[in-house]
Design a protein around this motif. Structure first.
Motif: not given
Length: 146
Positions: A42, A54-55, A65, A69, A72, A76, A83, A93-95
């Protein structure tokens, strides 16, 4: 059992064992920094490609998925990514990798790349190119079966 079946099974076993050993060795530099291979994947994607939905991250690193999560959230909490909510589409939602995440990847990536180069050095340049072509061909043929 036919010769074709025996050869196919042998190839499968050789590929599986080689993959396991190669991955174990390639993950050693990553694990020294307290990351697992999925977390590294990631971070590496965001480090080299920038902000991603995120997708799309899950699709690119082949992660479901629910698992995505979890990974992530862990990254985070460590302050390695953040995010960013899309203003235009609340479902997206972007990472994005943080400066701390970039610093970590700057430390890890060169050693990881050297490790992989060292592992692959068992093959000549020509053999590496041939292996790339053959394994890609195999992967694409399997993908077309499903």
């Amino acid at each position: 059992m036919t010769k074709d079946t025996e050869r196919a099974l042998k190839l499968f076993i050789v590929l599986s064992r080689a993959s396991k050993v190669i991955l174990e060795e390639a993950h050693k530099p990553i694990e020294k920094f307290g990351l697992n291979p999925t977390e590294f994947a990631v971070l590496e994607l965001l480090f080299h490609r920038g902000r991603q939905p995120i997708q799309k991250i899950g699709q690119k690193i082949l992660l479901r998925s629910g698992s995505m999560t979890y990974v992530v959230d862990k990254l985070e909490k460590r302050g390695l990514l953040e995010r960013i909510f899309c203003e235009e589409d609340k479902r997206v939602t972007y990472m994005s990798i943080t400066s701390e995440g970039k610093d970590l990847m700057t430390s890890i990536f060169p050693e990881n790349a050297e490790s992989i180069e060292s592992i692959m050095a068992a093959l000549t340049v020509e053999e590496q190119e041939l292996a790339i072509d053959l394994i890609r061909k195999l992967g694409l043929s399997v993908k077309s079966l499903s």
